[in-house]
Design an enzyme around this catalytic site. Structure first.
Site, PDB file in Angstrom:
ATOM      1  N   ILE A 201       0.749  -1.206   0.225  1.00 31.59           N
ATOM      2  CA  ILE A 201       0.025  -0.056   0.001  1.00 31.59           C
ATOM      3  C   ILE A 201       1.097   1.131   0.083  1.00 31.59           C
ATOM      4  CG2 ILE A 201      -1.906   1.108   1.059  1.00 31.59           C
ATOM      5  CD1 ILE A 201      -2.279  -1.380   2.913  1.00 31.59           C
ATOM      6  N   HIS A 202       1.079   1.883  -0.969  1.00 31.61           N
ATOM      7  CA  HIS A 202       1.854   3.161  -1.056  1.00 31.61           C
ATOM      8  C   HIS A 202       1.113   4.379  -1.760  1.00 31.61           C
ATOM      9  CE1 HIS A 202       2.891   1.619  -5.112  1.00 31.61           C
ATOM     10  NE2 HIS A 202       3.470   2.963  -5.304  1.00 31.61           N
ATOM     11  N   ARG A 203       0.082   4.110  -2.804  1.00 32.88           N
ATOM     12  CA  ARG A 203      -0.301   5.100  -3.593  1.00 32.88           C
ATOM     13  C   ARG A 203      -0.940   6.277  -2.585  1.00 32.88           C
ATOM     14  NH1 ARG A 203       0.429   5.221  -9.260  1.00 32.88           N
ATOM     15  NH2 ARG A 203       0.549   3.033  -9.738  1.00 32.88           N
TER      16      ARG A 203
END
Length: 349
Positions: A201-203
């Site tokens: 999860i990084h967006r």
């Protein structure tokens, strides 16, 4: 001939690695100068990549990070321009869709230096994504566009970019997977051997929206409690938000960001991928692992058409239900070339 290569983020290091190897092997007449903008500054997200991918240390490291998109891009343009004025290259190569990509393109174009964009033509058609802005502007300012798929070609044609600029070569990430997949490394402290869920999860669209972030974490937690262990290499920015908001991730196998060879091992041994990463969607396909993408759109539409990737958004119930019913089709099509994209690319210089 002299080429300046601009990199700044993990996926770009991998792509540049296979192209640099192809230059070294097939084009002894070319000198390559590598500029690292510093966009990924954490040692686990930058230095280890150069070491394990056997990329020469960057000739220049601009150490630019931690600002807003505008701040970083502006500072990168200034730093890259200085390098280009000093080196006077014949070409500048940029990769993908990051701020480093756009900055390198603008700096070169303003100095009338030809720009080659590798991984051109991708579109999510979501202008709220900074990556989409970077892609479009880079493609329209570039001199030569290396595309991974026929869909990318069509996107460029639809925007009025002539076929004379476009070169369909396949995906350099597939080259990298074939070459480096044989060197995959198990994470020594991870006590899981197979059949786990790999998630990232990084967006910004997910991490900057607390409701979305919590919903994804709740879905992963439900899966971990009821179905299968979840391994979550946690991006530093995501980790900081989770800590600040006191979000419970105790049921997940949270680990620090890993190197590329360790990520390949995770991909080889997981059962399913749940991610908002563009690159990981493809890599899941390369290893024939079903993928759930926690976004409302993707650049890699071929994966949706082939049924190997599924857009699930961020709703907890949708993610869990999709995971419970996920499959991977037998004999999927070869979507991204045959693993020789880098060798094709270097022939054009």
């Amino acid at each position: 001939m002299k080429i300046v290569t601009i990199v700044g983020a993990r996926p770009q290091f991998v792509k540049a690695a296979v192209v640099s190897k192809a230059f070294s092997k097939n084009r002894k007449d070319i000198t390559e100068i590598i500029v690292h903008t510093g966009q990924h500054f954490d040692a686990n997200m930058s230095n280890v990549f150069f070491d394990e991918l056997e990329i020469p240390n960057p000739n220049y490291n601009l150490n630019i990070s931690s600002g807003t998109h505008g701040q970083n891009t502006g500072r990168m343009i200034e730093g890259i321009e200085k390098v280009l004025l000093e080196e006077e290259p014949n070409w500048v190569i940029v990769y993908g869709d990051t701020d480093s990509t756009l900055a390198g393109t603008i700096a070169a174009a303003k100095l009338h230096i030809p720009v080659a964009h590798i991984e051109a033509g991708l579109r999510s058609f979501n202008k709220f994504m900074p990556e989409e802005i970077n892609r479009v502007l880079t493609d329209h300012a570039s001199t030569m566009l290396f595309t991974p798929t026929q869909t990318a070609n069509q996107n460029l044609n639809n925007e009025g970019i002539g076929s004379d600029k476009i070169r369909l070569v396949g995906d350099v990430m597939y080259d990298a997977t074939i070459y480096y997949g044989l060197k995959a490394k198990k994470i020594p402290y991870l006590n899981i051997s197979s059949n786990f869920i790999l998630s990232t999860i990084h967006r910004a669209e997910n991490t900057n929206n607390l409701e979305k972030l919590k919903s994804i974490i709740h879905a992963l937690t439900h899966i971990a409690e009821n179905s299968s262990s979840v391994v979550l290499p946690l991006h530093p920015r995501t980790k900081a938000i989770i800590k600040k908001e006191n979000i419970d991730i105790s049921k997940l196998n949270v680990i620090d960001p890993v190197g590329y060879l360790e990520m390949l091992w995770l991909l080889k041994n997981c059962s399913t991928v749940i991610t908002d990463s563009g690159g990981l969607q493809k890599e899941a396909y390369f290893f024939q692992k079903p993928c759930l993408t926690t976004r409302s759109e993707t650049e890699w539409v071929e994966l949706l058409d082939e049924g190997v990737n599924h857009l699930v958004g961020t709703d907890t119930n949708v993610i869990v239900n999709a995971y419970n019913n996920i499959t991977f089709p037998s004999n999927p099509k070869l979507l991204y070339g045959v693993g020789n994209a880098a060798e094709q690319i270097v022939k054009y210089f």
